[in-house]
Design a protein around this motif. Sequence first.
Motif, PDB file in Angstrom:
ATOM      1  N   ASP A  42       0.791  -1.094  -0.036  1.00 49.82           N
ATOM      2  CA  ASP A  42      -0.052   0.018   0.030  1.00 49.82           C
ATOM      3  C   ASP A  42       1.085   1.245  -0.101  1.00 49.82           C
ATOM      4  O   ASP A  42       1.825   1.380   0.778  1.00 49.82           O
ATOM      5  CB  ASP A  42      -0.926  -0.033   1.247  1.00 49.82           C
ATOM      6  CG  ASP A  42      -1.915  -0.897   1.077  1.00 49.82           C
ATOM      7  OD1 ASP A  42      -2.066  -1.630   0.093  1.00 49.82           O
ATOM      8  OD2 ASP A  42      -2.593  -1.253   2.378  1.00 49.82           O
ATOM      9  N   ALA A 175      -3.618  -9.706  -7.033  1.00 49.58           N
ATOM     10  CA  ALA A 175      -4.114 -10.064  -5.828  1.00 49.58           C
ATOM     11  C   ALA A 175      -3.639 -11.574  -5.573  1.00 49.58           C
ATOM     12  O   ALA A 175      -3.429 -12.509  -6.495  1.00 49.58           O
ATOM     13  CB  ALA A 175      -5.617  -9.891  -5.588  1.00 49.58           C
ATOM     14  N   ARG A 206      -2.620  -7.103  -1.893  1.00 48.76           N
ATOM     15  CA  ARG A 206      -3.876  -7.303  -2.238  1.00 48.76           C
ATOM     16  C   ARG A 206      -4.304  -8.777  -1.741  1.00 48.76           C
ATOM     17  O   ARG A 206      -3.720  -9.740  -2.502  1.00 48.76           O
ATOM     18  CB  ARG A 206      -4.693  -6.732  -3.620  1.00 48.76           C
ATOM     19  CG  ARG A 206      -4.534  -5.454  -3.739  1.00 48.76           C
ATOM     20  CD  ARG A 206      -4.830  -5.395  -5.424  1.00 48.76           C
ATOM     21  NE  ARG A 206      -5.146  -3.779  -5.581  1.00 48.76           N
ATOM     22  CZ  ARG A 206      -5.394  -3.431  -6.815  1.00 48.76           C
ATOM     23  NH1 ARG A 206      -5.634  -3.966  -7.931  1.00 48.76           N
ATOM     24  NH2 ARG A 206      -5.513  -1.968  -6.833  1.00 48.76           N
ATOM     25  N   THR A 262      -7.749  -7.244   2.334  1.00 45.53           N
ATOM     26  CA  THR A 262      -6.618  -5.994   2.616  1.00 45.53           C
ATOM     27  C   THR A 262      -7.178  -4.963   3.428  1.00 45.53           C
ATOM     28  O   THR A 262      -8.571  -4.229   2.841  1.00 45.53           O
ATOM     29  CB  THR A 262      -6.026  -5.649   1.254  1.00 45.53           C
ATOM     30  OG1 THR A 262      -5.488  -6.839   0.574  1.00 45.53           O
ATOM     31  CG2 THR A 262      -4.955  -4.490   1.547  1.00 45.53           C
ATOM     32  N   ALA A 265      -9.106  -1.806   1.389  1.00 45.78           N
ATOM     33  CA  ALA A 265      -9.973  -2.169   0.491  1.00 45.78           C
ATOM     34  C   ALA A 265     -11.344  -1.773   1.010  1.00 45.78           C
ATOM     35  O   ALA A 265     -11.315  -1.260   2.350  1.00 45.78           O
ATOM     36  CB  ALA A 265     -10.263  -3.536   0.208  1.00 45.78           C
ATOM     37  N   PHE A 290     -10.609  -3.084  -4.414  1.00 35.98           N
ATOM     38  CA  PHE A 290      -9.215  -2.726  -4.164  1.00 35.98           C
ATOM     39  C   PHE A 290      -8.921  -1.578  -4.843  1.00 35.98           C
ATOM     40  O   PHE A 290      -8.904  -1.324  -5.879  1.00 35.98           O
ATOM     41  CB  PHE A 290      -8.444  -3.996  -4.713  1.00 35.98           C
ATOM     42  CG  PHE A 290      -8.397  -5.270  -3.988  1.00 35.98           C
ATOM     43  CD1 PHE A 290      -8.291  -5.407  -2.751  1.00 35.98           C
ATOM     44  CD2 PHE A 290      -9.066  -6.320  -4.619  1.00 35.98           C
ATOM     45  CE1 PHE A 290      -8.180  -6.658  -2.010  1.00 35.98           C
ATOM     46  CE2 PHE A 290      -9.293  -7.592  -3.957  1.00 35.98           C
ATOM     47  CZ  PHE A 290      -9.062  -7.888  -2.679  1.00 35.98           C
TER      48      PHE A 290
END
Length: 291
Positions: A42, A175, A206, A262, A265, A290
């Motif tokens: 992130d 992801a 993710r 996550t 999200a 996401f």
Amino acid sequence: MRSPRALIPLLSVCAAAAVVTAAATGATIEGLPGGGGPAHADGAADRPAAVTVNAVTWNVCGGSGCPSGAAPAQLTKQIVQRTRATEVGGRKVKTNAVLLQEVCEGHVRAFKKAAANWTWAFAASPGASCAPGQGRAGVAIGTDTPLTEPRQARLPAPAGQARVALCGEVPSWTARVCVTQLSPAEGGDWRQKEARALATLAGGGRVLLGGDFADSPDSPALDPLYGAYAECDQSGTSRTGAKTRQNWQGAAVQKTDYLFITKSAAVSCSVPTTRTTASDHRPLSAEIRFT
């Protein structure tokens, strides 16, 4: 049962601090890269494009002794319907991913024929059986876009027991998707060890991690997962959610099914309010954004 939550952004917290190393958890990984997860974080400069994923986790109870164990074609039909569409927040949405537990190899073979454009991966659960001709029982992941590098891992378990997790990468979502089924017979200490191993396998970035974890949201056994991720049906920081496991009368009695994602999200999550006759668990569906 409370109404489904609206699509609410969850607080962004780095999961790395909550994830322990594979060596510490005791997970045996078959070809799975250490730490797991796509190699982004992130806030990174190479943040991938935003994507919405509609996912379902469901313990379909397709093995021997289950409501639909002797009627695999009927159960297959219901699961295929879920791969086409599910309901989130009162709306029908196109399904992009399904995470199944207690599913048989025969079911998965039928899914591949019914949804030829989907990718499927299966991992057998040691000791689990299905009706004659349906092969072994286990866990499965299905996605409507290519699922790559599927790998299974043995989770920590008491002597004479075995627990399997299955993970794969979805490049178009950037992801990692993982599924497992835990057992209430092993006790909270073992489930906590398994939860730590799952956090390691799913990793950062993710993540979509689902399954039947055989415990209630407030159990300390699930601390590693609630620490690393957000659960789709929790409210804020509280550990809550609609009940998914049914008793013999079809009443929902406990939440044991989860979709962890996550923390950065946004998510909306739903469980049917009426009895599911095909299984002793109700499906849990989520719309995940996401960013």
